[in-house]
Motif scaffolding. Structure first.
Motif, short mmCIF file in Angstrom:
data_model
loop_
_atom_site.label_atom_id
_atom_site.label_comp_id
_atom_site.label_asym_id
_atom_site.label_seq_id
_atom_site.Cartn_x
_atom_site.Cartn_y
_atom_site.Cartn_z
N ARG A 11 40.56 37.90 42.38
CA ARG A 11 39.52 37.17 43.28
C ARG A 11 38.68 36.01 42.19
O ARG A 11 38.98 34.97 43.02
N CYS A 12 38.45 36.32 41.06
CA CYS A 12 37.70 35.34 40.31
C CYS A 12 38.57 34.56 39.33
O CYS A 12 37.98 33.64 38.77
N CYS A 123 33.87 40.41 38.01
CA CYS A 123 33.75 40.72 39.63
C CYS A 123 33.87 42.28 40.08
O CYS A 123 33.46 42.43 41.09
N VAL A 125 36.78 43.98 40.72
CA VAL A 125 38.18 44.02 41.50
C VAL A 125 39.36 44.54 40.09
O VAL A 125 39.09 44.22 39.17
#
Length: 138
Positions: A11-12, A123, A125
């Protein structure tokens, strides 16, 4: 032999080069920790092999717990000094010394153990690990 892997966040884009839990080598045992203040993963020593003479010398200068300051901002050259002394002294005079795990950025940061599969410290995840080790250390 210890192994460090690349952990990537889908994700990040966060990337860490850590073992993913408790890992051991000849001269030290490390543990992966998550720093709640830095929001980063680190491998820090939790046990270090030292000679009896080194323990006695450090106890005289630092008091009761001689190796508790190594992980939290201690001198990084200390590991090479300890490794050299271990080779000279021989294995019969070596013992394991417990080190308090702390963030390498600041020993005042709040930390907790991190184990694979674990979540991204930024984040939340789950991180993906590479199949082959990034680095093999001893």
């Amino acid at each position: 032999m210890g192994k460090a892997y690349l952990f990537d966040c889908p994700r990040c884009g966060y990337r860490a080069k850590v073992s993913g839990g408790v890992d051991d080598g000849f001269g030290r045992i490390t543990q992966t920790i998550e720093c709640c203040d830095c929001r980063d993963l680190h491998d820090v020593p939790i046990r270090v092999r030292v000679t009896d003479a080194e323990v006695r010398a450090r106890k005289n200068s630092l008091g009761k717990k001689p190796f508790t300051t190594i992980a939290g901002g201690g001198d990084p050259s200390l590991y090479s000094v300890l490794a050299d002394k271990m080779l000279i002294a021989g294995l019969t005079q070596i013992k394991w010394s417990v080190v308090t795990p702390a963030c390498p950025v600041s020993k005042l940061h709040r930390t907790r153990p991190w184990k694979e599969p674990g979540k991204c410290p930024r984040c939340g995840v789950f991180l993906e690990r590479t199949l082959l080790p990034y680095r093999i250390w001893d």
